[in-house]
Design a protein around this motif. Sequence first.
Motif, PDB file in Angstrom:
ATOM      1  N   ASN A 166     -29.485-119.896  91.708  1.00 10.86           N
ATOM      2  CA  ASN A 166     -30.475-119.323  92.548  1.00 10.86           C
ATOM      3  C   ASN A 166     -31.715-120.101  92.218  1.00 10.86           C
ATOM      4  O   ASN A 166     -32.623-120.338  92.829  1.00 10.86           O
ATOM      5  N   LEU A 167     -31.528-120.772  90.950  1.00 15.11           N
ATOM      6  CA  LEU A 167     -32.976-121.760  90.404  1.00 15.11           C
ATOM      7  C   LEU A 167     -32.656-123.080  90.619  1.00 15.11           C
ATOM      8  O   LEU A 167     -33.576-123.978  90.587  1.00 15.11           O
ATOM      9  N   THR A 168     -31.533-123.607  90.930  1.00 19.64           N
ATOM     10  CA  THR A 168     -31.147-125.029  90.473  1.00 19.64           C
ATOM     11  C   THR A 168     -31.441-125.802  92.001  1.00 19.64           C
ATOM     12  O   THR A 168     -31.221-125.443  93.111  1.00 19.64           O
ATOM     13  N   HIS A 178     -34.079-127.225  93.144  1.00 18.68           N
ATOM     14  CA  HIS A 178     -35.405-127.222  93.909  1.00 18.68           C
ATOM     15  C   HIS A 178     -36.563-126.867  93.034  1.00 18.68           C
ATOM     16  O   HIS A 178     -36.207-126.336  91.788  1.00 18.68           O
ATOM     17  N   ASN A 210     -39.181-124.513  91.182  1.00 22.30           N
ATOM     18  CA  ASN A 210     -39.371-123.229  91.199  1.00 22.30           C
ATOM     19  C   ASN A 210     -40.966-122.907  90.649  1.00 22.30           C
ATOM     20  O   ASN A 210     -41.477-123.856  90.005  1.00 22.30           O
ATOM     21  N   HIS A 211     -41.474-121.961  90.986  1.00 16.76           N
ATOM     22  CA  HIS A 211     -42.585-121.492  90.439  1.00 16.76           C
ATOM     23  C   HIS A 211     -42.493-121.089  88.827  1.00 16.76           C
ATOM     24  O   HIS A 211     -41.427-120.474  88.702  1.00 16.76           O
ATOM     25  N   ARG A 212     -43.538-121.278  88.111  1.00 17.00           N
ATOM     26  CA  ARG A 212     -43.250-121.085  86.715  1.00 17.00           C
ATOM     27  C   ARG A 212     -43.017-119.613  86.348  1.00 17.00           C
ATOM     28  O   ARG A 212     -42.100-119.239  85.456  1.00 17.00           O
ATOM     29  N   ASP A 232     -40.949-117.527  88.220  1.00 17.55           N
ATOM     30  CA  ASP A 232     -39.492-117.328  88.106  1.00 17.55           C
ATOM     31  C   ASP A 232     -38.763-117.732  86.869  1.00 17.55           C
ATOM     32  O   ASP A 232     -37.729-117.065  86.659  1.00 17.55           O
ATOM     33  N   VAL A 233     -39.324-119.049  86.600  1.00 18.65           N
ATOM     34  CA  VAL A 233     -38.522-119.504  85.418  1.00 18.65           C
ATOM     35  C   VAL A 233     -38.702-118.500  83.986  1.00 18.65           C
ATOM     36  O   VAL A 233     -37.892-118.234  83.283  1.00 18.65           O
ATOM     37  N   LYS A 266     -44.953-126.271  88.363  1.00 24.12           N
ATOM     38  CA  LYS A 266     -43.585-126.223  89.178  1.00 24.12           C
ATOM     39  C   LYS A 266     -42.494-126.444  88.158  1.00 24.12           C
ATOM     40  O   LYS A 266     -42.933-127.609  87.154  1.00 24.12           O
ATOM     41  N   TYR A 282     -38.528-127.685  87.737  1.00 25.71           N
ATOM     42  CA  TYR A 282     -37.211-128.227  88.487  1.00 25.71           C
ATOM     43  C   TYR A 282     -36.147-127.660  87.802  1.00 25.71           C
ATOM     44  O   TYR A 282     -36.165-128.333  86.527  1.00 25.71           O
TER      45      TYR A 282
END
Length: 327
Positions: A140-142, A144, A146-148, A150-151, A200, A202
């Motif tokens: 679901n993270l790969t 694109h 991502n906002h920090r 989420d990671v 961000k 990626y």
Amino acid sequence: MTQQHETAPLFSVVAPVYGVEQYLDTCVASILGQSFDDFELILVDDGSPDDCPAKCDRWAAKDTRVRVIHQTNKGLSGARNTGLDAARGEFVLFVDSDDAIENDLLELCAHAIHMDSTVDVVYFGYTVPGRARKYALPANLTDHANHRRDVLWNIVRGVIPSHAWQFVAQRSLYQGITFPVGRVAEDVAVTYRVISRANKVYALPDCLYRYQVRSDSIIGRSQEKQLSYYKDEVTSFREMRAAFHDDRELLIAADINMLDHLFAHYIYANDRAVARSVAALISDESKSLRNDGVPLTYRCKMVLLDAGVLGAYSAIRNIVKSIIKGK
């Protein structure tokens, strides 16, 4: 011989070197063989007592992208800090010198960076030679940006490991951040801080780093070194929890991640004294946890340990797990 770039390169690859003469050539060759050429390689000889210093110098003589720094031994953290201070690239990648990277790692990271100027960290998965499993990032993270948050959420929960070598990051994100000299579990102490500053992130679906598991891993170390590692790890988690004191969601996630690590160390302890010491660490740390957010599973585990149920823990753990069904 590859020509040195007159301007600062896009990437600085920092590889601390100590006691890895059987792995070093493979590591360096994997870096210099990248399909993307805009990088420098900084080899930090951390006072290695073997042939590594000479190997480093030979690589530098072959390729002008290689810079070598010789220093007295400061440990992995100290060597990484030295390399970071010397780095000129816009982005930094750490590579442990007993590991290796796929030849398109930097190219794929550069592509992600150039696609979106707001990306200042690029993550990727890894493999372990000899194991069939690939350690890819959550789907679901790969592919694109991502906002920090989420990671960071996935790192603090332990879904994404805190490996310092599993991402490239803009060098400016490390400003004022150093790896803790004299401590191990240094990745846990640093990674979340870097990601907390990112704009961000990626996440690539590819497994681009080859992590070498050596016989002197934590489980194979002496009792004293195992306990030192576990205590340093707890120190790093305490710092993480302090950083998130005003964010209940991340604080609880950090609590659970720490407990996961400690219970895993307890379960796999190959020495009864080590198991008792880890149980004591769990008991001490549980006193500062926010029990309103810690799942029942973990509270049951802590009660069992406090009751002194050591030898039968694994069996009781499975029974409790089946009863409460992971709640």
